[in-house]
Design a protein around this motif. Structure first.
Motif, PDB file in Angstrom:
ATOM      1  N   TRP A 239      -3.027  -3.388  -2.355  1.00 39.07           N
ATOM      2  CA  TRP A 239      -4.095  -2.888  -1.501  1.00 39.07           C
ATOM      3  C   TRP A 239      -4.610  -1.515  -1.882  1.00 39.07           C
ATOM      4  O   TRP A 239      -5.597  -1.054  -1.338  1.00 39.07           O
ATOM      5  CB  TRP A 239      -3.643  -2.841  -0.048  1.00 39.07           C
ATOM      6  N   ASN A 240      -3.934  -0.847  -2.778  1.00 42.72           N
ATOM      7  CA  ASN A 240      -4.424   0.474  -3.147  1.00 42.72           C
ATOM      8  C   ASN A 240      -5.803   0.373  -3.755  1.00 42.72           C
ATOM      9  O   ASN A 240      -6.103  -0.559  -4.497  1.00 42.72           O
ATOM     10  CB  ASN A 240      -3.448   1.180  -4.088  1.00 42.72           C
ATOM     11  N   LYS A 241      -6.636   1.324  -3.407  1.00 40.03           N
ATOM     12  CA  LYS A 241      -8.050   1.337  -3.809  1.00 40.03           C
ATOM     13  C   LYS A 241      -8.226   1.057  -5.287  1.00 40.03           C
ATOM     14  O   LYS A 241      -9.096   0.310  -5.704  1.00 40.03           O
ATOM     15  CB  LYS A 241      -8.675   2.687  -3.443  1.00 40.03           C
TER      16      LYS A 241
ATOM     17  N   TYR B  80      -5.308   4.071  11.346  1.00 36.17           N
ATOM     18  CA  TYR B  80      -5.310   2.634  11.076  1.00 36.17           C
ATOM     19  C   TYR B  80      -5.173   1.797  12.343  1.00 36.17           C
ATOM     20  O   TYR B  80      -5.476   0.613  12.342  1.00 36.17           O
ATOM     21  CB  TYR B  80      -4.167   2.259  10.127  1.00 36.17           C
TER      22      TYR B  80
ATOM     23  N   TYR C 246       0.835  -1.198   0.000  1.00 37.14           N
ATOM     24  CA  TYR C 246       0.000   0.000   0.000  1.00 37.14           C
ATOM     25  C   TYR C 246       0.869   1.247   0.000  1.00 37.14           C
ATOM     26  O   TYR C 246       1.900   1.293   0.671  1.00 37.14           O
ATOM     27  CB  TYR C 246      -0.908   0.028   1.237  1.00 37.14           C
TER      28      TYR C 246
ATOM     29  N   HIS D  20     -12.827   1.778   3.486  1.00 38.53           N
ATOM     30  CA  HIS D  20     -12.489   1.051   2.268  1.00 38.53           C
ATOM     31  C   HIS D  20     -11.684  -0.201   2.623  1.00 38.53           C
ATOM     32  O   HIS D  20     -11.122  -0.301   3.704  1.00 38.53           O
ATOM     33  CB  HIS D  20     -11.679   1.942   1.327  1.00 38.53           C
TER      34      HIS D  20
ATOM     35  N   ILE E 239      -7.804  -2.809  -5.873  1.00 33.20           N
ATOM     36  CA  ILE E 239      -8.519  -3.820  -5.079  1.00 33.20           C
ATOM     37  C   ILE E 239      -9.565  -4.496  -5.914  1.00 33.20           C
ATOM     38  O   ILE E 239     -10.269  -3.887  -6.662  1.00 33.20           O
ATOM     39  CB  ILE E 239      -9.121  -3.187  -3.811  1.00 33.20           C
TER      40      ILE E 239
ATOM     41  N   LYS F 109      -7.581  -3.608   5.681  1.00 32.13           N
ATOM     42  CA  LYS F 109      -6.399  -4.465   5.634  1.00 32.13           C
ATOM     43  C   LYS F 109      -5.240  -3.868   6.430  1.00 32.13           C
ATOM     44  O   LYS F 109      -4.519  -4.587   7.120  1.00 32.13           O
ATOM     45  CB  LYS F 109      -5.987  -4.699   4.184  1.00 32.13           C
TER      46      LYS F 109
ATOM     47  N   SER G 198      -8.777  -1.164   1.711  1.00 37.82           N
ATOM     48  CA  SER G 198      -7.363  -0.960   2.036  1.00 37.82           C
ATOM     49  C   SER G 198      -7.192  -0.582   3.507  1.00 37.82           C
ATOM     50  O   SER G 198      -6.281  -1.072   4.170  1.00 37.82           O
ATOM     51  CB  SER G 198      -6.756   0.114   1.140  1.00 37.82           C
TER      52      SER G 198
END
Length: 160
Positions: free
Chosen positions: A155-157, A100, A81, A110, A160, A115, A112
């Motif tokens: 993992w970037n939007k 996070y 990410y 979202h 995904i 995660k 990401s």
């Protein structure tokens, strides 16, 4: 198989095609701009400034309260990410990365973010400080687009 089942499969297939196209577009944008000067530096000069701050769960973020830029999350030796912290007047890296780690879902709207939270004790974090003002935040936004194209973190939007 009914109409809605078929429609769902077609939509899912188009979704995957759209994601693949987005990845290709990001990679192409990086390739076209990898020698560009952003905020007075080339991307390779910026890349020399990554600083490891430890795992997400254990990192001391207080020194980065007003700093903005990019962060890069590593899991098992792979960049998963790339994100940005751009709120220079509202906590910078400290606020963004702490989101996070919190029990609330403030940063987990979202996939990401979910995660990042779920793996916060396994993620090694690097930061790339671009500064502490609005100009630095704009630099971070431009760099993020290009570095997502370079690293293609899963993992970037967009991916995904």
């Amino acid at each position: 198989m009914g109409f809605w089942d078929i429609a769902g499969k077609v939509a899912k297939g188009l979704g995957n095609a759209a994601k693949a196209a987005a990845v290709q577009a990001q990679e192409k944008q990086y390739q076209q701009n990898k020698n560009a000067v952003i905020g007075g530096k080339t991307i390779s000069q910026w890349e020399g400034g990554w600083k490891s701050i430890g795992t997400l769960s254990d990192s001391n973020l207080t020194p980065y309260n007003k700093s903005v830029g990019l962060y890069r999350a590593w899991l098992n030796g792979q960049v998963v990410y790339i994100g940005r912290a751009v709120e220079f007047s509202n906590g910078g890296f400290r606020k963004r990365l702490s989101d996070y780690r919190r029990q609330s879902d403030s940063a987990r709207k979202h996939g990401s973010g979910q995660k990042m939270n779920a793996h916060n004790d396994q993620l090694d974090i690097d930061i790339l400080v671009t500064g502490d003002d609005a100009k630095a935040a704009e630099v971070a936004k431009k760099l993020e687009i290009l570095l997502v194209g370079k690293y293609k973190p899963k993992w970037n939007k967009q991916l995904i």
